[in-house]
Design an enzyme around this catalytic site. Structure first.
Site, mmCIF file in Angstrom:
data_model
loop_
_atom_site.group_PDB
_atom_site.id
_atom_site.type_symbol
_atom_site.label_atom_id
_atom_site.label_comp_id
_atom_site.label_asym_id
_atom_site.label_seq_id
_atom_site.Cartn_x
_atom_site.Cartn_y
_atom_site.Cartn_z
ATOM 1 N N ASP A 72 42.719 67.111 41.069
ATOM 2 C CA ASP A 72 41.861 66.118 40.206
ATOM 3 C C ASP A 72 42.638 66.512 38.819
ATOM 4 O O ASP A 72 43.321 67.345 38.357
ATOM 5 C CB ASP A 72 40.505 66.440 40.179
ATOM 6 C CG ASP A 72 39.665 65.250 39.676
ATOM 7 O OD1 ASP A 72 40.245 64.274 39.181
ATOM 8 O OD2 ASP A 72 38.631 64.899 40.273
ATOM 9 N N GLU B 56 31.125 60.228 35.746
ATOM 10 C CA GLU B 56 31.131 61.501 35.917
ATOM 11 C C GLU B 56 30.036 62.152 35.013
ATOM 12 O O GLU B 56 28.823 61.824 35.170
ATOM 13 C CB GLU B 56 32.632 61.885 35.351
ATOM 14 C CG GLU B 56 33.789 61.363 36.291
ATOM 15 C CD GLU B 56 35.070 62.162 36.084
ATOM 16 O OE1 GLU B 56 35.008 63.213 36.133
ATOM 17 O OE2 GLU B 56 36.110 61.393 36.037
#
Length: 657
Positions: free
Chosen positions: A307, A512
């Protein structure tokens, strides 16, 4: 003299033949088997060229020279990273091709692959079709629909010259307090498994008898997909993003792993590792799960990608020991690192680790072989440069119609009337005056949510689309007066005669960690808007949110409640069901709790006591507006109207006598 010239010509011709023969490179021959092409290319590669393939950099630091000098294998756009505001398809294609030409100018001419987060349509790009976020798609229970969405998204991504999307997210969200819950199709892994059909749309249908685990991309109109975030990202403690998932192996494999089995069978090209930990071990450093389980046991043959700055987070604080982070991440089995900015530091560190035998050449070769397999499979060596042949696909009418279909199928009707005999939906299109209110009624950015144009999303007319207010105005009868007031006061409500009200409220956009919430309350002035309007007239409340939110205190006030999730650009899908052109059919893909004190709470739990259970959803029949303007009158007004009517009938009878 003539004999000498002939001899020279023969020598020149023979030299040319020899040069042509010498220049034959097996890896450039599409007639050769992919494994033979990979073997041939890897024999020619230096360590620098191999490590370059394992490097993904952000477009902001990329250039043709950087691609050439560092042999960079991949470029990405982070959320909101674009060539220009409201960039056109040609702007994108030109940028991608500039980077690609740099990659092709290297000694071996290995093409780069460009990645982007097209997670609900091509959401970074202005004028693209924005589909509902995954939580809404889960409510449709329609695998064929998500496959078609994948097909449309692939075409719009290709319209901009991009060949790779970091989608789908196949997290199983077990706690709605998690800021990424809307990226999850469901709390139930069975629903998530069915929705992996989007991979077939993005990449193409896997041929019959295709070897399990081998990546598959059908052609120029398809893109490489990425199943994420491996594994357990939706099960973190208290729903805290990037946190620790505390669960035994059986729980991890039975809840969070199944969708990865399906993705691998469907030929997914790449898998992204999660920021989160499993029982205290960072997934980015978890050799057992990445190498032993994913690669060796599940036979995944695509490449594993980190990521964004994922290896940096192996240490606490992030980046505290970058050399160790590179070592731990690569040795765990990650093949491509999303750097995204400090690529020279990463390249230098990895080169040094290989030279010191801390990272083996076998590990490097495994990574590069996997990356090259994806590139060969998707035809990048034959068609490395993009053109404008797909530019008409961006925001295409047919794609917007598909998104509209997805919106109406995703709507979950939670309440319809104060009792079974007092249903309010579908609404009549013909009414004297109707009120539309709420912070989300005329805000396209709020309607789309996070991961739209910007990473965190934005407020306002951020792209091309239809707000719910605009959809209402275009749906009702021309004689109906639609009055919009975002948060009307009591005087306004008293002095206007409304048949009914449509209130659209919900969460602001987020992505997020910024979306993590401990209370899950409706932001102000949502609650007061509901209370003021619903006390004064019949009201339908539409909730725009990335997850269930607290609504129990307002439940008795509302005549109807629609969970519309984050529907995207096509607000007309909401009014399709609201006014009865289509029936409501969506079912909750996750449990709607009464109080956050109950969380985490999922279907099957011993303490299961929901406000609305998993799989709940009322239905309506199309074209049957059972609610008329007369029903909009408050009960005392209706009784008064009945009394007046009776008096009139009596007077008429007296006159006739």
């Amino acid at each position: 003299m003539g004999r000498h010239l002939r001899s020279c010509l023969i020598l020149i011709i023979l030299s040319c033949f020899a040069a042509v023969k010498a220049e034959y490179m097996r890896y450039k021959d599409p007639r050769q088997p992919i494994n033979a092409r990979i073997d041939d290319l890897m024999k020619r590669m230096t360590l620098s060229e191999k490590i370059g393939q394992m490097t993904q950099i952000e477009r902001q630091v990329a250039s043709a020279d950087v691609m050439k000098n560092y042999f960079i294998g991949s470029v990405l756009s982070g959320g909101g990273s674009v060539p220009a505001p409201q960039a056109s398809a040609s702007d994108w294609v030109n940028m991608v091709n500039e980077f690609q030409k740099g990659a092709l100018s290297t000694r071996l001419g290995i093409p780069m692959i460009y990645g982007i987060d097209a997670v609900h349509g091509h959401n970074n790009v202005y004028n693209a079709t924005i589909f509902p976020h995954n939580i809404g798609l889960g409510a449709t229970r329609d695998p064929d629909l998500v496959k078609r969405i994948g097909e449309a998204t692939a075409l719009e991504v290709r319209a901009t010259g991009i060949q790779y999307t970091f989608a789908p997210c196949i997290a199983v969200c077990r706690d709605p307090r998690w800021g990424r819950c809307y990226e999850s199709y469901s709390e139930d892994h069975n629903v998530v498994q069915n929705m992996t059909n989007i991979i077939l749309g993005l990449q193409g249908d896997v041929p019959a008898n295709y070897t399990k685990g081998i990546p598959y991309v059908a052609g120029k109109n398809k893109v490489a997909a990425c199943a994420k975030h491996y594994v357990g990202d939706g099960g973190t403690h208290d729903g805290i993003n990037e946190n620790n998932t505390i669960i035994d192996q059986h729980g991890l494999l039975s809840i969070h792993m199944p969708a990865y089995y399906n993705s691998i069978i469907k030929g997914v090209s790449t898998i992204m590792v999660s920021y989160s930990s499993w029982n205290g071990v960072k997934m980015h450093a978890n050799y057992e799960m990445v190498t032993n389980y994913l690669k060796n046991k599940l036979h995944f043959r695509g490449f594993v990608i980190s990521d964004w700055q994922g290896i940096d987070r192996i240490t606490s604080p992030p980046g505290a020991n970058y050399t160790y982070s590179v070592q731990a991440g690569i040795n765990a089995g990650i093949d491509m690192i999303m750097v995204p900015y400090n690529y020279t530091e990463y390249i230098n560190n990895l080169t040094s680790l290989v030279n010191k035998n801390i990272v083996s050449m076998d590990r490097i070769d495994d990574a590069v072989r996997r990356i090259l397999r994806v590139k060969f499979t998707m035809g990048l060596f034959e068609n490395p440069l993009a053109d404008l042949s797909f530019s008409d696909q961006l925001g295409k009418k047919e794609h917007r119609e598909l998104a509209r279909e997805a919106v109406r199928k995703s709507l979950v009707l939670l309440k319809n009337g104060k009792s079974a005999n007092e249903t309010i939906l579908p609404l009549p299109k013909k009414a004297k005056n109707i009120l539309v209110a709420g912070s989300h009624a005329d805000n396209l950015g709020y309607q789309c949510g996070g991961w739209t144009i910007q990473w965190q999303g934005e407020s306002g007319n951020i792209t091309v689309g239809t707000t719910i207010l605009e959809a209402i105005k275009s749906t009702v009868d021309p004689s109906t007066n639609v009055v919009y007031s975002e948060n009307p006061g009591s005087d306004f409500l008293k002095h206007n005669d409304f048949s009914y009200a449509i209130i659209v409220v919900g969460e602001p956009p987020y992505a997020e960690t910024a979306g993590d919430s401990l209370n899950l309350t409706l932001p102000d002035p949502g609650p007061s808007t509901i209370q003021n309007i619903c006390a004064a007239m019949k009201c339908v409340v539409i909730i725009i949110s990335g997850r269930p939110v607290v609504i129990e205190p307002y439940l008795p006030l509302m005549d109807a409640i629609v969970a519309a999730w984050l529907p995207g650009t096509e607000g007309q899908g909401v009014t399709d069901c609201l006014f009865g052109d289509y029936g409501f059919s969506g079912r909750l893909s996750r449990t709607w709790f009464k109080s956050v004190d109950q969380l985490p709470m999922n279907v099957g739990d011993n303490h299961y006591d929901p406000l609305f259970p998993f799989d709940f959803g009322l239905t309506t029949i199309p074209g049957t507006a059972r609610y008329s303007t007369a029903h909009a009158l408050r009960r005392e007004d209706f009784r008064m109207a009945s009394l007046v009517f009776s008096l009139l009938v009596t007077l008429m009878f007296v006159q006739l006598q």
